[in-house]
Write an enzyme that holds these catalytic residues in place. Structure first.
Site, PDB file in Angstrom:
ATOM      1  N   SER A   1      -7.833   5.944  -3.993  1.00 58.59           N
ATOM      2  CA  SER A   1      -6.608   6.082  -3.185  1.00 58.59           C
ATOM      3  C   SER A   1      -6.931   6.507  -1.755  1.00 58.59           C
ATOM      4  O   SER A   1      -7.804   7.351  -1.529  1.00 58.59           O
ATOM      5  CB  SER A   1      -5.690   7.151  -3.784  1.00 58.59           C
ATOM      6  OG  SER A   1      -5.218   6.762  -5.043  1.00 58.59           O
ATOM      7  N   ILE A   2      -6.187   5.928  -0.810  1.00 58.39           N
ATOM      8  CA  ILE A   2      -6.315   6.355   0.585  1.00 58.39           C
ATOM      9  C   ILE A   2      -6.038   7.857   0.679  1.00 58.39           C
ATOM     10  O   ILE A   2      -6.728   8.583   1.403  1.00 58.39           O
ATOM     11  CB  ILE A   2      -5.350   5.525   1.465  1.00 58.39           C
ATOM     12  CG1 ILE A   2      -5.930   4.106   1.617  1.00 58.39           C
ATOM     13  CG2 ILE A   2      -5.130   6.195   2.811  1.00 58.39           C
ATOM     14  CD1 ILE A   2      -5.100   3.159   2.419  1.00 58.39           C
TER      15      ILE A   2
ATOM     16  N   ASP B   1       9.021  11.871  -7.786  1.00 55.14           N
ATOM     17  CA  ASP B   1       9.286  10.438  -7.796  1.00 55.14           C
ATOM     18  C   ASP B   1      10.204  10.158  -6.605  1.00 55.14           C
ATOM     19  O   ASP B   1      11.358  10.592  -6.602  1.00 55.14           O
ATOM     20  CB  ASP B   1       9.965  10.040  -9.115  1.00 55.14           C
ATOM     21  CG  ASP B   1      10.210   8.548  -9.200  1.00 55.14           C
ATOM     22  OD1 ASP B   1      10.103   7.861  -8.161  1.00 55.14           O
ATOM     23  OD2 ASP B   1      10.519   8.060 -10.308  1.00 55.14           O
TER      24      ASP B   1
ATOM     25  N   TYR C   1       1.511 -10.950   1.496  1.00 52.20           N
ATOM     26  CA  TYR C   1       1.963  -9.562   1.679  1.00 52.20           C
ATOM     27  C   TYR C   1       3.505  -9.501   1.695  1.00 52.20           C
ATOM     28  O   TYR C   1       4.105  -8.478   1.343  1.00 52.20           O
ATOM     29  CB  TYR C   1       1.360  -8.983   2.965  1.00 52.20           C
ATOM     30  CG  TYR C   1       1.310  -7.473   2.961  1.00 52.20           C
ATOM     31  CD1 TYR C   1       0.559  -6.775   2.015  1.00 52.20           C
ATOM     32  CD2 TYR C   1       2.015  -6.729   3.903  1.00 52.20           C
ATOM     33  CE1 TYR C   1       0.507  -5.395   2.012  1.00 52.20           C
ATOM     34  CE2 TYR C   1       1.967  -5.348   3.907  1.00 52.20           C
ATOM     35  CZ  TYR C   1       1.210  -4.691   2.955  1.00 52.20           C
ATOM     36  OH  TYR C   1       1.171  -3.320   2.949  1.00 52.20           O
TER      37      TYR C   1
ATOM     38  N   LYS D   1       6.942  -2.523   5.456  1.00 52.88           N
ATOM     39  CA  LYS D   1       6.102  -1.777   6.398  1.00 52.88           C
ATOM     40  C   LYS D   1       6.699  -1.823   7.811  1.00 52.88           C
ATOM     41  O   LYS D   1       6.554  -0.878   8.588  1.00 52.88           O
ATOM     42  CB  LYS D   1       4.666  -2.316   6.408  1.00 52.88           C
ATOM     43  CG  LYS D   1       3.878  -2.045   5.113  1.00 52.88           C
ATOM     44  CD  LYS D   1       3.725  -0.559   4.816  1.00 52.88           C
ATOM     45  CE  LYS D   1       2.710  -0.302   3.714  1.00 52.88           C
ATOM     46  NZ  LYS D   1       2.786   1.088   3.211  1.00 52.88           N
TER      47      LYS D   1
ATOM     48  N   ILE E   1      -8.307  -2.094   2.009  1.00 52.78           N
ATOM     49  CA  ILE E   1      -9.211  -1.224   1.240  1.00 52.78           C
ATOM     50  C   ILE E   1      -8.921  -1.465  -0.238  1.00 52.78           C
ATOM     51  O   ILE E   1      -7.747  -1.487  -0.641  1.00 52.78           O
ATOM     52  CB  ILE E   1      -8.946   0.266   1.570  1.00 52.78           C
ATOM     53  CG1 ILE E   1      -9.152   0.526   3.064  1.00 52.78           C
ATOM     54  CG2 ILE E   1      -9.851   1.164   0.736  1.00 52.78           C
ATOM     55  CD1 ILE E   1      -8.850   1.950   3.489  1.00 52.78           C
ATOM     56  N   ARG E   2      -9.958  -1.634  -1.019  1.00 58.02           N
ATOM     57  CA  ARG E   2      -9.773  -1.919  -2.442  1.00 58.02           C
ATOM     58  C   ARG E   2      -9.239  -0.683  -3.175  1.00 58.02           C
ATOM     59  O   ARG E   2      -9.982   0.241  -3.462  1.00 58.02           O
ATOM     60  CB  ARG E   2     -11.104  -2.373  -3.048  1.00 58.02           C
ATOM     61  CG  ARG E   2     -11.019  -2.829  -4.486  1.00 58.02           C
ATOM     62  CD  ARG E   2     -12.340  -3.410  -4.941  1.00 58.02           C
ATOM     63  NE  ARG E   2     -12.682  -4.588  -4.164  1.00 58.02           N
ATOM     64  CZ  ARG E   2     -12.159  -5.797  -4.385  1.00 58.02           C
ATOM     65  NH1 ARG E   2     -11.312  -5.988  -5.361  1.00 58.02           N
ATOM     66  NH2 ARG E   2     -12.501  -6.813  -3.637  1.00 58.02           N
TER      67      ARG E   2
ATOM     68  N   SER F   1      -3.244  -0.192  -5.657  1.00 62.24           N
ATOM     69  CA  SER F   1      -2.115  -0.922  -5.062  1.00 62.24           C
ATOM     70  C   SER F   1      -2.570  -2.243  -4.447  1.00 62.24           C
ATOM     71  O   SER F   1      -1.890  -3.262  -4.574  1.00 62.24           O
ATOM     72  CB  SER F   1      -1.434  -0.089  -3.983  1.00 62.24           C
ATOM     73  OG  SER F   1      -0.809   1.005  -4.548  1.00 62.24           O
TER      74      SER F   1
HETATM   75  P1  NDP Z   1      -2.804   3.734  -4.538  1.00 67.59           P
HETATM   76  O1  NDP Z   1      -2.338   2.837  -5.608  1.00 67.59           O
HETATM   77  O2  NDP Z   1      -4.051   4.485  -4.747  1.00 67.59           O
HETATM   78  O3  NDP Z   1      -1.658   4.751  -4.104  1.00 67.59           O
HETATM   79  C1  NDP Z   1      -0.299   4.424  -4.139  1.00 67.59           C
HETATM   80  C2  NDP Z   1       0.452   5.677  -4.496  1.00 67.59           C
HETATM   81  O4  NDP Z   1       1.869   5.455  -4.441  1.00 67.59           O
HETATM   82  C3  NDP Z   1       0.158   6.167  -5.919  1.00 67.59           C
HETATM   83  O5  NDP Z   1      -0.324   7.490  -5.873  1.00 67.59           O
HETATM   84  C4  NDP Z   1       1.516   6.120  -6.615  1.00 67.59           C
HETATM   85  O6  NDP Z   1       1.729   7.203  -7.506  1.00 67.59           O
HETATM   86  C5  NDP Z   1       2.439   6.266  -5.427  1.00 67.59           C
HETATM   87  N1  NDP Z   1       3.809   5.863  -5.795  1.00 67.59           N
HETATM   88  C6  NDP Z   1       4.268   4.630  -6.105  1.00 67.59           C
HETATM   89  N2  NDP Z   1       5.580   4.690  -6.432  1.00 67.59           N
HETATM   90  C7  NDP Z   1       5.949   6.002  -6.307  1.00 67.59           C
HETATM   91  C8  NDP Z   1       7.154   6.708  -6.508  1.00 67.59           C
HETATM   92  N3  NDP Z   1       8.278   6.093  -6.899  1.00 67.59           N
HETATM   93  N4  NDP Z   1       7.176   8.048  -6.292  1.00 67.59           N
HETATM   94  C9  NDP Z   1       6.063   8.697  -5.899  1.00 67.59           C
HETATM   95  N5  NDP Z   1       4.873   8.080  -5.694  1.00 67.59           N
HETATM   96  C10 NDP Z   1       4.817   6.748  -5.911  1.00 67.59           C
HETATM   97  O7  NDP Z   1      -2.970   2.745  -3.274  1.00 67.59           O
HETATM   98  P2  NDP Z   1      -3.313   2.984  -1.729  1.00 67.59           P
HETATM   99  O8  NDP Z   1      -4.077   4.216  -1.543  1.00 67.59           O
HETATM  100  O9  NDP Z   1      -3.862   1.691  -1.264  1.00 67.59           O
HETATM  101  O10 NDP Z   1      -1.864   3.131  -1.093  1.00 67.59           O
HETATM  102  C11 NDP Z   1      -1.445   4.241  -0.308  1.00 67.59           C
HETATM  103  C12 NDP Z   1      -0.695   3.773   0.928  1.00 67.59           C
HETATM  104  O11 NDP Z   1      -1.596   3.103   1.803  1.00 67.59           O
HETATM  105  C13 NDP Z   1       0.426   2.784   0.627  1.00 67.59           C
HETATM  106  O12 NDP Z   1       1.521   3.057   1.491  1.00 67.59           O
HETATM  107  C14 NDP Z   1      -0.203   1.449   1.014  1.00 67.59           C
HETATM  108  O13 NDP Z   1       0.745   0.467   1.330  1.00 67.59           O
HETATM  109  C15 NDP Z   1      -0.998   1.894   2.224  1.00 67.59           C
HETATM  110  N6  NDP Z   1      -2.020   0.962   2.711  1.00 67.59           N
HETATM  111  C16 NDP Z   1      -2.959   0.466   1.842  1.00 67.59           C
HETATM  112  C17 NDP Z   1      -3.921  -0.401   2.299  1.00 67.59           C
HETATM  113  C18 NDP Z   1      -4.960  -0.943   1.363  1.00 67.59           C
HETATM  114  O14 NDP Z   1      -5.590  -1.965   1.680  1.00 67.59           O
HETATM  115  N7  NDP Z   1      -5.195  -0.337   0.224  1.00 67.59           N
HETATM  116  C19 NDP Z   1      -3.973  -0.839   3.719  1.00 67.59           C
HETATM  117  C20 NDP Z   1      -2.970  -0.213   4.535  1.00 67.59           C
HETATM  118  C21 NDP Z   1      -2.022   0.634   4.041  1.00 67.59           C
HETATM  119  P3  NDP Z   1       1.578   6.979  -9.096  1.00 67.59           P
HETATM  120  O15 NDP Z   1       0.175   6.445  -9.298  1.00 67.59           O
HETATM  121  O16 NDP Z   1       1.745   8.361  -9.641  1.00 67.59           O
HETATM  122  O17 NDP Z   1       2.623   6.014  -9.486  1.00 67.59           O
END
Ligand code: NDP
Length: 257
Positions: free
Chosen positions: A20-21, A67, A158, A165, A194-195, A198
């Site tokens: 996770s980021i 949530d 996307y 976004k 970033i892998r 999500s």
């Molecule tokens: P992750 O899947 O690691 O993180 C996503 C997080 O969102 C999870 O911790 C998840 O929690 C949480 N989440 C989803 N739905 C809910 C909800 N209803 N309530 C509370 N939390 C929620 O992926 P990333 O680290 O990639 O994503 C983090 C952010 O970075 C996102 O906004 C993404 O769009 C953004 N981003 C990602 C990029 C990438 O390439 N990966 C590039 C640019 C931006 P849970 O697991 O508990 O459901």
């Protein structure tokens, strides 16, 4: 020497696992001396977080469930933070969601429900948590969210998330104006691909990542630690003159035509 975030309490939302980021951000903020509070949604993420903290010998000040789809849950989470910790100085919003079937094919095929869901979890959630967090930022503060280039340009697949976004980034600007008078700043980091868990949901992720290595000025991909350090800049006083900004951490890819 005093560390950059010594004596600062920061809430981090969105650690699902080591990729996770928000976990990259956790490491940067912890190394800078911050006290950390975490929120997560799923039990699975809670367990992963607890294990990660243990492994890296990071002590959380508090972990609460939140949530963002529910106002009640947001109020409860920040109520608990207020009761148990009191003042906070920063908030990391690293949360997004869209249905997997809407992250492929044509944007025109997006369903009404799918559109609303992406907006709710990925953009409105920043509004809801800013409202709740600002009450606890009695000494001023900094809020940082995570966005992506798909808000500015058409990035294949996307789709509905790109539109969410765009809404998130506009919210950063409107919220920055709202809370600036309380000494609170709101900014976004726009990371390259970033892998993560999500990212796997978006079709064609591998191509997006390899284009960065080929075409971006720095010719290398982005990792969670680079985003963590850029987020640290926004959270710290080093960026005290900056609000309403979107900072690209993408090896410079966004400047290439
Ligand atoms: P992750 O899947 O690691 O993180 C996503 C997080 O969102 C999870 O911790 C998840 O929690 C949480 N989440 C989803 N739905 C809910 C909800 N209803 N309530 C509370 N939390 C929620 O992926 P990333 O680290 O990639 O994503 C983090 C952010 O970075 C996102 O906004 C993404 O769009 C953004 N981003 C990602 C990029 C990438 O390439 N990966 C590039 C640019 C931006 P849970 O697991 O508990 O459901």
């Amino acid at each position: 020497m005093t560390k950059l975030l010594e004596g600062k309490t920061i809430v981090i939302m969105g650690v699902a696992n080591e990729r996770s980021i928000a976990w990259g951000v956790t490491k940067s903020l912890h190394n800078a001396g911050a006290d950390l509070i975490f929120t997560n949604r799923q039990e699975r993420s809670y367990k992963k977080l607890v294990n990660l903290l243990e492994k890296h010998e990071i002590e959380a000040k508090l972990i609460v469930s939140c949530d963002v789809a529910s106002d009640e849950s947001v109020q409860e989470a920040f109520g608990k933070i207020k009761d148990e910790v009191g003042t906070i100085h920063g908030l990391i919003h690293s949360v997004a969601f869209a249905n997997r079937e809407e992250l492929q094919g044509e944007y025109a095929d997006t369903s009404r429900d799918g559109f609303l869901l992406a907006q709710e979890i990925s953009a409105y959630s920043l509004v809801a948590v800013t409202r709740a967090a600002k009450e606890l930022m009695t000494e001023g503060g900094s809020i940082v969210t995570q966005t992506y280039l798909g808000s500015e340009r058409v990035v294949p697949n996307y789709n509905v998330m790109g539109v969410a976004k765009a809404s998130l980034e506009a919210s950063v600007r409107y919220l920055a104006e709202d809370v600036g008078k309380y000494g609170i700043r709101v900014n976004a980091v726009s990371a390259g691909p970033i892998r993560t868990l999500s990212a796997k949901g978006v079709s064609g992720f591998n191509e997006k990542a390899s284009i960065i290595e080929e075409k971006a000025p720095l010719r290398r991909s982005i990792d969670q630690d680079q985003v963590g350090d850029a987020t640290l800049f926004f959270i710290s006083d080093l960026s005290r003159g900056v609000t309403g900004e979107v900072l690209h951490v993408d090896s410079g890819f966004h400047i290439i035509g």
